[in-house]
Design a protein around this motif. Structure first.
Motif, short mmCIF file in Angstrom:
data_model
loop_
_atom_site.label_atom_id
_atom_site.label_comp_id
_atom_site.label_asym_id
_atom_site.label_seq_id
_atom_site.Cartn_x
_atom_site.Cartn_y
_atom_site.Cartn_z
N GLN A 75 11.50 32.99 18.53
CA GLN A 75 11.20 32.98 19.97
C GLN A 75 12.24 32.18 20.77
OE1 GLN A 75 7.26 31.25 19.23
NE2 GLN A 75 6.32 33.10 20.04
N LEU A 76 13.26 31.68 20.09
CA LEU A 76 14.27 30.85 20.72
C LEU A 76 15.61 31.56 20.75
CD1 LEU A 76 13.44 27.48 18.92
CD2 LEU A 76 12.68 28.18 21.20
N SER A 77 16.42 31.27 21.76
CA SER A 77 17.78 31.81 21.81
C SER A 77 18.64 31.10 20.77
CB SER A 77 18.38 31.59 23.20
OG SER A 77 18.58 30.19 23.42
N GLY A 78 19.85 31.62 20.55
CA GLY A 78 20.76 30.97 19.60
C GLY A 78 21.07 29.54 19.97
N GLY A 79 21.32 29.32 21.26
CA GLY A 79 21.61 27.96 21.72
C GLY A 79 20.43 27.02 21.53
N GLU A 80 19.22 27.53 21.79
CA GLU A 80 18.03 26.71 21.60
C GLU A 80 17.81 26.39 20.12
OE1 GLU A 80 15.29 28.12 25.40
OE2 GLU A 80 15.28 29.31 23.56
N GLN A 81 18.06 27.38 19.26
CA GLN A 81 17.93 27.14 17.82
C GLN A 81 18.91 26.07 17.35
OE1 GLN A 81 17.24 30.54 15.07
NE2 GLN A 81 17.42 31.81 16.90
N GLN A 82 20.14 26.11 17.87
CA GLN A 82 21.11 25.11 17.45
C GLN A 82 20.75 23.72 17.98
OE1 GLN A 82 22.72 24.61 15.00
NE2 GLN A 82 24.84 25.31 15.20
N ARG A 83 20.10 23.67 19.15
CA ARG A 83 19.65 22.38 19.66
C ARG A 83 18.51 21.82 18.81
NH1 ARG A 83 18.31 22.89 25.75
NH2 ARG A 83 18.55 25.15 25.54
N VAL A 84 17.63 22.70 18.32
CA VAL A 84 16.61 22.26 17.37
C VAL A 84 17.27 21.73 16.10
CG1 VAL A 84 14.69 23.00 15.90
CG2 VAL A 84 14.85 23.86 18.23
N ALA A 85 18.30 22.44 15.63
CA ALA A 85 19.03 21.99 14.44
C ALA A 85 19.69 20.63 14.68
CB ALA A 85 20.06 23.04 14.04
N LEU A 86 20.20 20.42 15.89
CA LEU A 86 20.78 19.11 16.24
C LEU A 86 19.73 18.01 16.15
CD1 LEU A 86 23.04 19.59 19.40
CD2 LEU A 86 23.74 18.74 17.19
N ALA A 87 18.57 18.27 16.75
CA ALA A 87 17.50 17.28 16.71
C ALA A 87 17.08 16.99 15.27
CB ALA A 87 16.30 17.77 17.53
N ARG A 88 16.98 18.02 14.46
CA ARG A 88 16.61 17.83 13.05
C ARG A 88 17.67 17.01 12.32
NH1 ARG A 88 16.36 23.12 9.45
NH2 ARG A 88 18.57 23.01 10.00
N ALA A 89 18.95 17.28 12.61
CA ALA A 89 20.04 16.59 11.92
C ALA A 89 20.01 15.09 12.16
CB ALA A 89 21.38 17.17 12.35
N PHE A 90 19.57 14.68 13.36
CA PHE A 90 19.55 13.26 13.69
C PHE A 90 18.19 12.60 13.41
CE2 PHE A 90 23.25 14.52 16.21
CZ PHE A 90 24.11 13.45 15.96
N SER A 91 17.22 13.39 12.96
CA SER A 91 15.86 12.86 12.84
C SER A 91 15.74 11.74 11.82
CB SER A 91 14.87 13.99 12.50
OG SER A 91 15.14 14.53 11.21
N ASN A 92 16.51 11.81 10.72
CA ASN A 92 16.40 10.76 9.70
C ASN A 92 17.44 9.64 9.90
OD1 ASN A 92 18.60 12.35 9.03
ND2 ASN A 92 18.31 12.15 6.82
N LYS A 93 18.01 9.59 11.11
CA LYS A 93 19.03 8.58 11.44
C LYS A 93 20.10 8.51 10.35
CE LYS A 93 15.88 5.78 14.23
NZ LYS A 93 15.24 4.47 14.45
N PRO A 94 20.83 9.62 10.15
CA PRO A 94 21.78 9.68 9.04
C PRO A 94 22.97 8.75 9.24
CG PRO A 94 22.08 11.58 10.47
CD PRO A 94 20.84 10.86 10.95
N SER A 95 23.54 8.31 8.13
CA SER A 95 24.77 7.53 8.19
C SER A 95 25.97 8.44 8.48
CB SER A 95 25.00 6.79 6.87
OG SER A 95 23.94 5.90 6.61
N ILE A 96 25.88 9.69 8.00
CA ILE A 96 26.97 10.66 8.18
C ILE A 96 26.37 12.03 8.43
CG2 ILE A 96 27.16 11.02 5.67
CD1 ILE A 96 30.23 11.38 6.14
N LEU A 97 26.99 12.76 9.34
CA LEU A 97 26.52 14.10 9.69
C LEU A 97 27.65 15.10 9.44
CD1 LEU A 97 24.37 15.01 12.75
CD2 LEU A 97 26.21 16.51 12.03
N PHE A 98 27.34 16.16 8.69
CA PHE A 98 28.29 17.23 8.41
C PHE A 98 27.93 18.45 9.24
CE2 PHE A 98 28.28 14.67 4.51
CZ PHE A 98 29.65 14.52 4.28
N ALA A 99 28.89 18.97 10.00
CA ALA A 99 28.66 20.14 10.85
C ALA A 99 29.64 21.24 10.47
CB ALA A 99 28.82 19.77 12.32
N ASP A 100 29.12 22.39 10.06
CA ASP A 100 29.95 23.51 9.62
C ASP A 100 29.99 24.58 10.71
OD1 ASP A 100 31.44 25.34 8.24
OD2 ASP A 100 29.94 25.76 6.70
#
Length: 231
Positions: free
Chosen positions: A142-167
């Protein structure tokens, strides 16, 4: 400065019929804690393979990788998974959201795996930061591509990572949407103080990082500060 990622003499090949295809050859580099680091190169240069190895998603044929002070060669798959869940965030070109979970549920998965008692509150705040307060209950379809990637961004930072890999984080987005996602990525990264490693073919995106590693034919041809980057 603490080295959060230390790659030394990395090699990787795959079998192709009767032959072996060499993907990476004697790759060495280091990334400081808090740095922003881009890996660039043409298609087939080994960028995504290198990212997967550096993040502990695959095993090299030769060489060593130290991630967050841990030698990945000494860790079994369970300990690698624990390290990724506690220290590492991921953003992929194709979003990789779980289709049966809502936006909010996708964001809090890493927190629930950690047993966080504040998972819902953290997830809601992150979705607010990426401008999706009104889409928390929506499913990926139900989300656009941009909205899905913003959800993915929020998920990526949710565990307060020391390092983030973006492909290739903007690879499936149009230019305008991609620019918005990248602004959010760097804003969130700056706020969290996370180390950022981006694989991209987009030199404009690479120039937003502090350093650039350039690959060609599976070998490093440059490892330079961004201001020295030439098209």
């Amino acid at each position: 400065m603490t080295k959060i990622l230390n790659v030394r003499h990395l090699g990787k090949s795959y079998r192709s019929g009767a032959n072996r295809l060499n993907i990476l050859d004697d790759i060495s580099f280091q990334v400081d804690q808090g740095d922003t680091f881009a890996i660039v190169g043409p298609s087939g240069s080994g960028k995504t393979t290198l990212l997967g190895l550096a993040a502990g998603l695959d095993y090299p044929d030769s060489g060593t990788i130290e991630l967050c002070g841990m030698d990945l060669n000494t860790l079994n798959e369970d300990r690698r998974a624990l390290l990724r869940n506690s220290e590492v965030g991921f953003i992929f070109q194709n979003f990789q959201l779980l289709p049966t979970l809502t936006a909010l549920e996708n964001v809090i998965v890493p927190l629930e795996l950690q047993g966080s008692p504040n998972a819902l509150e953290i997830g809601k705040e992150l979705l607010r930061k990426v401008g999706l307060s009104d889409r928390m209950g929506h499913y990926p379809s139900q989300l656009s591509g941009g909205e899905q990637q913003r959800v993915a961004l929020a998920r990526a930072f949710s565990n307060k990572p020391s390092i983030l890999f973006a492909d290739e984080p903007t690879g499936n987005l149009d230019e305008e949407t991609g620019e918005k996602v990248i602004r959010l990525l760097f804003d969130l990264n700056r706020e969290a103080g996370t180390t950022l490693v981006i694989v991209t073919h987009d030199l404009d995106l690479a120039k937003k990082c502090n350093r650039v590693l350039r690959l060609k034919g599976g070998r490093v041809i440059a490892d330079i500060p961004t201001e020295q980057l030439r098209v």
